[in-house]
Design a protein around this motif. Structure first.
Motif, PDB file in Angstrom:
ATOM      1  N   ASN A  17       0.897  -1.277   0.019  1.00 56.58           N
ATOM      2  CA  ASN A  17      -0.020  -0.148  -0.024  1.00 56.58           C
ATOM      3  C   ASN A  17       0.879   1.238  -0.179  1.00 56.58           C
ATOM      4  O   ASN A  17       0.469   2.213  -0.450  1.00 56.58           O
ATOM      5  N   LEU A  18       1.999   1.061   0.598  1.00 56.65           N
ATOM      6  CA  LEU A  18       2.991   2.329   0.476  1.00 56.65           C
ATOM      7  C   LEU A  18       3.507   2.655  -0.792  1.00 56.65           C
ATOM      8  O   LEU A  18       3.334   3.619  -1.312  1.00 56.65           O
ATOM      9  N   LYS A  19       3.441   1.613  -1.673  1.00 55.25           N
ATOM     10  CA  LYS A  19       3.731   1.585  -3.215  1.00 55.25           C
ATOM     11  C   LYS A  19       2.909   2.325  -3.846  1.00 55.25           C
ATOM     12  O   LYS A  19       2.929   3.244  -4.739  1.00 55.25           O
ATOM     13  N   ASN A  20       1.742   2.067  -3.364  1.00 59.20           N
ATOM     14  CA  ASN A  20       0.299   2.685  -4.044  1.00 59.20           C
ATOM     15  C   ASN A  20       0.279   4.191  -3.812  1.00 59.20           C
ATOM     16  O   ASN A  20      -0.100   4.976  -4.332  1.00 59.20           O
ATOM     17  N   ILE A  21       0.466   4.440  -2.382  1.00 55.40           N
ATOM     18  CA  ILE A  21       0.612   5.827  -1.984  1.00 55.40           C
ATOM     19  C   ILE A  21       1.588   6.617  -2.727  1.00 55.40           C
ATOM     20  O   ILE A  21       1.343   7.876  -3.244  1.00 55.40           O
ATOM     21  N   VAL A  22       2.873   5.903  -3.029  1.00 54.58           N
ATOM     22  CA  VAL A  22       3.814   6.753  -3.866  1.00 54.58           C
ATOM     23  C   VAL A  22       3.510   7.122  -5.041  1.00 54.58           C
ATOM     24  O   VAL A  22       3.613   7.931  -5.965  1.00 54.58           O
ATOM     25  N   ALA A  23       2.938   6.008  -5.840  1.00 53.42           N
ATOM     26  CA  ALA A  23       2.416   5.889  -7.045  1.00 53.42           C
ATOM     27  C   ALA A  23       1.429   7.205  -7.310  1.00 53.42           C
ATOM     28  O   ALA A  23       1.275   8.033  -8.131  1.00 53.42           O
ATOM     29  N   ALA A  24       0.632   7.314  -6.293  1.00 55.07           N
ATOM     30  CA  ALA A  24      -0.408   8.240  -6.408  1.00 55.07           C
ATOM     31  C   ALA A  24       0.155   9.817  -6.135  1.00 55.07           C
ATOM     32  O   ALA A  24      -0.301  10.593  -7.046  1.00 55.07           O
ATOM     33  N   VAL A  25       1.151   9.812  -5.292  1.00 58.85           N
ATOM     34  CA  VAL A  25       2.013  10.966  -5.324  1.00 58.85           C
ATOM     35  C   VAL A  25       2.444  11.441  -6.683  1.00 58.85           C
ATOM     36  O   VAL A  25       2.486  12.451  -6.973  1.00 58.85           O
ATOM     37  N   GLY A  26       3.000  10.472  -7.058  1.00 61.77           N
ATOM     38  CA  GLY A  26       3.650  10.647  -8.488  1.00 61.77           C
ATOM     39  C   GLY A  26       2.752  11.107  -9.599  1.00 61.77           C
ATOM     40  O   GLY A  26       3.106  12.119 -10.507  1.00 61.77           O
ATOM     41  N   VAL A  27       1.470  10.524  -9.700  1.00 61.60           N
ATOM     42  CA  VAL A  27       0.387  11.072 -10.536  1.00 61.60           C
ATOM     43  C   VAL A  27       0.048  12.138 -10.264  1.00 61.60           C
ATOM     44  O   VAL A  27      -0.222  13.084 -10.952  1.00 61.60           O
ATOM     45  N   ALA A  28      -0.164  12.829  -9.004  1.00 60.79           N
ATOM     46  CA  ALA A  28      -0.499  13.981  -8.526  1.00 60.79           C
ATOM     47  C   ALA A  28       0.771  15.052  -8.904  1.00 60.79           C
ATOM     48  O   ALA A  28       0.202  16.206  -9.519  1.00 60.79           O
ATOM     49  N   ALA A  29       1.818  14.670  -8.823  1.00 61.18           N
ATOM     50  CA  ALA A  29       2.812  15.577  -9.538  1.00 61.18           C
ATOM     51  C   ALA A  29       2.657  15.666 -10.848  1.00 61.18           C
ATOM     52  O   ALA A  29       2.825  17.033 -11.609  1.00 61.18           O
ATOM     53  N   GLY A  30       2.386  14.530 -11.570  1.00 60.01           N
ATOM     54  CA  GLY A  30       2.180  14.553 -13.206  1.00 60.01           C
ATOM     55  C   GLY A  30       1.073  15.713 -13.652  1.00 60.01           C
ATOM     56  O   GLY A  30       0.870  16.347 -14.589  1.00 60.01           O
ATOM     57  N   LEU A  31      -0.109  15.749 -12.580  1.00 66.50           N
ATOM     58  CA  LEU A  31      -1.327  16.538 -12.762  1.00 66.50           C
ATOM     59  C   LEU A  31      -0.971  17.856 -12.310  1.00 66.50           C
ATOM     60  O   LEU A  31      -2.093  18.711 -12.168  1.00 66.50           O
ATOM     61  N   ARG A  32       0.154  18.103 -11.732  1.00 64.55           N
ATOM     62  CA  ARG A  32       0.426  19.548 -11.004  1.00 64.55           C
ATOM     63  C   ARG A  32      -0.546  19.721  -9.892  1.00 64.55           C
ATOM     64  O   ARG A  32      -0.886  21.011  -9.817  1.00 64.55           O
ATOM     65  N   ILE A  33      -0.878  18.938  -8.940  1.00 64.40           N
ATOM     66  CA  ILE A  33      -1.879  19.148  -8.001  1.00 64.40           C
ATOM     67  C   ILE A  33      -0.859  19.528  -6.706  1.00 64.40           C
ATOM     68  O   ILE A  33       0.121  19.130  -6.525  1.00 64.40           O
ATOM     69  N   ASP A  34      -1.291  20.523  -6.008  1.00 67.33           N
ATOM     70  CA  ASP A  34      -0.486  20.983  -4.874  1.00 67.33           C
ATOM     71  C   ASP A  34      -0.333  19.990  -3.744  1.00 67.33           C
ATOM     72  O   ASP A  34      -1.039  19.100  -3.676  1.00 67.33           O
ATOM     73  N   LEU A  35       0.994  20.160  -3.015  1.00 67.86           N
ATOM     74  CA  LEU A  35       1.056  19.141  -2.044  1.00 67.86           C
ATOM     75  C   LEU A  35       0.215  19.301  -0.981  1.00 67.86           C
ATOM     76  O   LEU A  35       0.079  18.192  -0.221  1.00 67.86           O
ATOM     77  N   ALA A  36      -0.368  20.334  -0.600  1.00 68.46           N
ATOM     78  CA  ALA A  36      -1.359  20.606   0.427  1.00 68.46           C
ATOM     79  C   ALA A  36      -2.758  19.615   0.158  1.00 68.46           C
ATOM     80  O   ALA A  36      -3.149  19.110   1.128  1.00 68.46           O
ATOM     81  N   SER A  37      -3.083  19.554  -1.025  1.00 65.64           N
ATOM     82  CA  SER A  37      -4.341  18.860  -1.426  1.00 65.64           C
ATOM     83  C   SER A  37      -3.884  17.349  -1.210  1.00 65.64           C
ATOM     84  O   SER A  37      -4.743  16.462  -0.880  1.00 65.64           O
ATOM     85  N   VAL A  38      -2.528  17.057  -1.870  1.00 68.41           N
ATOM     86  CA  VAL A  38      -2.179  15.650  -1.709  1.00 68.41           C
ATOM     87  C   VAL A  38      -2.034  15.125  -0.200  1.00 68.41           C
ATOM     88  O   VAL A  38      -2.575  14.118   0.464  1.00 68.41           O
ATOM     89  N   THR A  39      -1.551  15.855   0.662  1.00 73.29           N
ATOM     90  CA  THR A  39      -1.404  15.767   2.073  1.00 73.29           C
ATOM     91  C   THR A  39      -2.613  15.727   2.666  1.00 73.29           C
ATOM     92  O   THR A  39      -3.022  14.521   3.541  1.00 73.29           O
ATOM     93  N   LYS A  40      -3.552  16.347   2.389  1.00 66.33           N
ATOM     94  CA  LYS A  40      -5.131  16.368   2.856  1.00 66.33           C
ATOM     95  C   LYS A  40      -5.909  15.091   2.643  1.00 66.33           C
ATOM     96  O   LYS A  40      -6.355  14.426   3.534  1.00 66.33           O
ATOM     97  N   ALA A  41      -5.570  14.785   1.147  1.00 61.04           N
ATOM     98  CA  ALA A  41      -6.249  13.567   0.870  1.00 61.04           C
ATOM     99  C   ALA A  41      -5.888  12.352   1.446  1.00 61.04           C
ATOM    100  O   ALA A  41      -6.502  11.480   1.699  1.00 61.04           O
ATOM    101  N   LEU A  42      -4.294  12.324   1.661  1.00 60.69           N
ATOM    102  CA  LEU A  42      -3.878  11.003   2.125  1.00 60.69           C
ATOM    103  C   LEU A  42      -4.147  11.113   3.782  1.00 60.69           C
ATOM    104  O   LEU A  42      -4.207   9.585   4.339  1.00 60.69           O
ATOM    105  N   ALA A  43      -4.707  12.006   4.220  1.00 59.73           N
ATOM    106  CA  ALA A  43      -5.036  11.834   5.657  1.00 59.73           C
ATOM    107  C   ALA A  43      -6.518  11.346   5.940  1.00 59.73           C
ATOM    108  O   ALA A  43      -6.835  11.274   6.864  1.00 59.73           O
ATOM    109  N   GLN A  44      -7.210  11.387   4.822  1.00 59.34           N
ATOM    110  CA  GLN A  44      -8.575  10.974   4.787  1.00 59.34           C
ATOM    111  C   GLN A  44      -8.665   9.485   4.973  1.00 59.34           C
ATOM    112  O   GLN A  44      -7.427   8.685   4.832  1.00 59.34           O
TER     113      GLN A  44
END
Length: 526
Positions: free
Chosen positions: A315-342
């Protein structure tokens, strides 16, 4: 909806002796049973039947034109007066025609494609939350269901056939979806189901043994997956690749091959990994607790401090993969952090099953792991929780790659304390024969059989009825044990030679736990 035939043929290379202008198309179909007056009938050769054999039936029901493979020019029925358009591959043509018929809905969407053997579904759930936290309106097409506009719809296929796919995308556009996260299976890639689409971001999670009944070799399986990045990613698109430390890792190979091909300045390439030097997205020194993962993920734009309910290295690999896709989509890190806390709950993916009424029950999980790598990953994760004994109840599907059965048996015998071999979706094969092949692997791991289901600390049993196998494991387990019911996850059916019938591992596990509570209460009252 009505389109002119000539308008939906743009991008399709065809030959015909007929005049196609002025022909109105009310529907595009590949199943003669669904033909209605005004239909364009696309002849598709399937695994069992060939649409070319049903041209006369389509004509009789009101089809107005036919798309057929050129190699059937000499054998196709001409008992009709319909115009025939000859193409090299009707499957490939159908994707382009479907996209045009529904006015190219993907043009109004940000498209994210996920491929790989394991991890696609969980990653799609993470990305759904990331996009939502970033202010987008996500739609998801995947194994468990199709989700958009506040609704959930059954998923007959991980990746739908072209006509259904384009219709679905059009509905998503109409409902206000901004981003589509789509699981793209190797079958879909091999069968041109996504023809007519281009993705903004494409993710490769991993490649391990699966679907060799269809692809036959791992090389062919890999080449099918690679097509997402070579044929269906925009020139400006971003490829996100999860890599492992081993030199023979398929992800590392894909990264190297795409790097060589992209030296001309095409879209970005992002490498993700766990503690691997040189990765653009990396996670180091994670802390796993029961129900919680904490880790700092490093990116080129800063650090993401992750506190997630998703546990385990996989699951950590899935999380890292999602962070990579978010980077590709230029989504800000604050939104990524908020999402992963859900709290992210993925049906049938290490899903905890519980019932009220008693604290003295074993921990029970249901998971979809049906490949050797997935089974090893989930058992390793559960072993890290230090149970007194780790039980696993699983089988293998029939009419699928038989080579993985003994491999999965060996993994179960090596990593679990008690293995209950049972039925999965046996399809046309003998359940007992499949179980025997799994048993060979369990014995190879040095595990002995539990004669007459004796209550030993370690061993295996064969119980062909899955409901009985689940009940036996849960009854045998104590409060200090963990029981994993693996292989079917979210599925609500079981397929045998007699057909498909309702069956839900989660429901059966809940029933078995409730029965154990009743038994314990009765014993306590005596």
């Amino acid at each position: 909806m009505t389109k002119q035939l000539s308008d939906i043929l743009h991008g399709v290379s065809y030959t015909t002796d007929e005049v196609v202008s002025g022909i109105a198309i009310r529907a595009v179909v590949a199943d003669s049973r669904k033909v209605e007056p005004g239909s364009l009938f696309v002849c598709v050769k399937g695994l069992v039947v060939d649409g070319h054999d049903y041209v006369a039936a389509a004509a009789a029901k009101g089809a107005v034109a036919i798309i057929a493979n050129r190699d059937r020019m000499q054998t196709l029925s001409r008992d009709h007066s319909l115009p025939i358009l000859w193409v090299r591959d009707t499957r490939k043509a159908m994707g382009n025609i479907a996209a045009a018929f529904y006015d190219h809905p993907a043009a109004g969407l940000i498209m994210v494609g996920l491929t790989g053997t394991n991890g696609k579904t969980t990653t799609s759930y993470i990305l759904e939350e990331v996009i939502r936290c970033a202010g987008g309106n996500p739609g998801v097409i995947g194994t468990i269901n199709y989700r958009y506009g506040g609704g959930e719809f059954p998923a007959p296929f991980t990746t739908p056939e072209p006509l259904e796919l384009q219709r679905l995308l059009r509905e998503m556009v109409n409902s206000g979806v901004t981003h589509v996260v789509m699981e793209v299976s190797s079958h879909a890639l091999a069968m041109y189901r996504i023809q007519g689409l281009l993705f903004d971001v494409a993710l490769f999670t991993n490649l391990t043994r699966d679907h060799l009944d269809y692809h036959f070799t791992m090389e062919a399986y890999y080449q099918a997956k690679k097509r997402l990045f070579v044929d269906y990613l925009k020139d400006s698109g971003v490829a996100v690749i999860v890599v492992e430390a081993s030199e023979d890792d398929w992800g590392r190979r894909l990264y190297d091959e795409l790097s060589a091909a992209r030296k001309g300045g095409l879209g970005a390439l992002i490498a993700c990994g766990l503690g691997i030097a040189g990765c653009d997205i990396s996670a180091h020194n994670p802390v796993f607790r029961c129900g919680e993962t904490r880790v700092a993920v490093q990116t080129s734009r800063g650090q993401v401090d992750v506190c997630s309910n998703l546990v385990g290295t996989f699951n950590l690999k899935n999380i890292v993969a999602a962070v990579g896709v978010a980077a590709g989509l230029r989504i800000d890190l604050a939104s990524v952090t908020k999402a992963l806390a859900q709290t992210i709950r993925v049906p049938g993916r290490l899903e905890a099953i519980s019932v009220p009424g008693c604290q003295g029950l074993p921990s029970v999980f249901v998971d979809y792991a049906h490949t050797p790598d997935a089974l090893q990953s989930v058992l390793t994760t559960l072993r890290q929780l230090a149970p007194a004994r780790l039980f696993v109840v699983f089988g293998c599907g029939g009419d699928r790659d038989p080579g993985k059965r003994a491999l999965m048996g060996e993994i179960a015998g090596r990593l679990a304390d008690v293995v209950i071999i049972t039925a999965d979706n046996s399809r046309s094969e003998s359940t007992e024969s499949i179980m025997s092949e799994i048993e060979r692997g369990v014995v190879m791991a040095g595990m002995e059989r539990l004669d007459n289901h004796q209550k030993g600390d370690r061993g295996f049993a064969l119980i062909s009825a899955r409901v009985q196998a689940i009940a036996y494991a849960i009854d045998l387990a104590t409060a200090a044990d963990i029981v994993l019911v693996s292989g079917k996850g979210h599925e609500t059916y079981q397929i045998t030679v007699k057909g498909s019938q309702f069956f839900d591992d989660r429901q059966e596990a809940s029933k078995a736990l409730a029965a154990k509570v009743q038994k314990m209460n009765n014993e306590g009252g005596e």
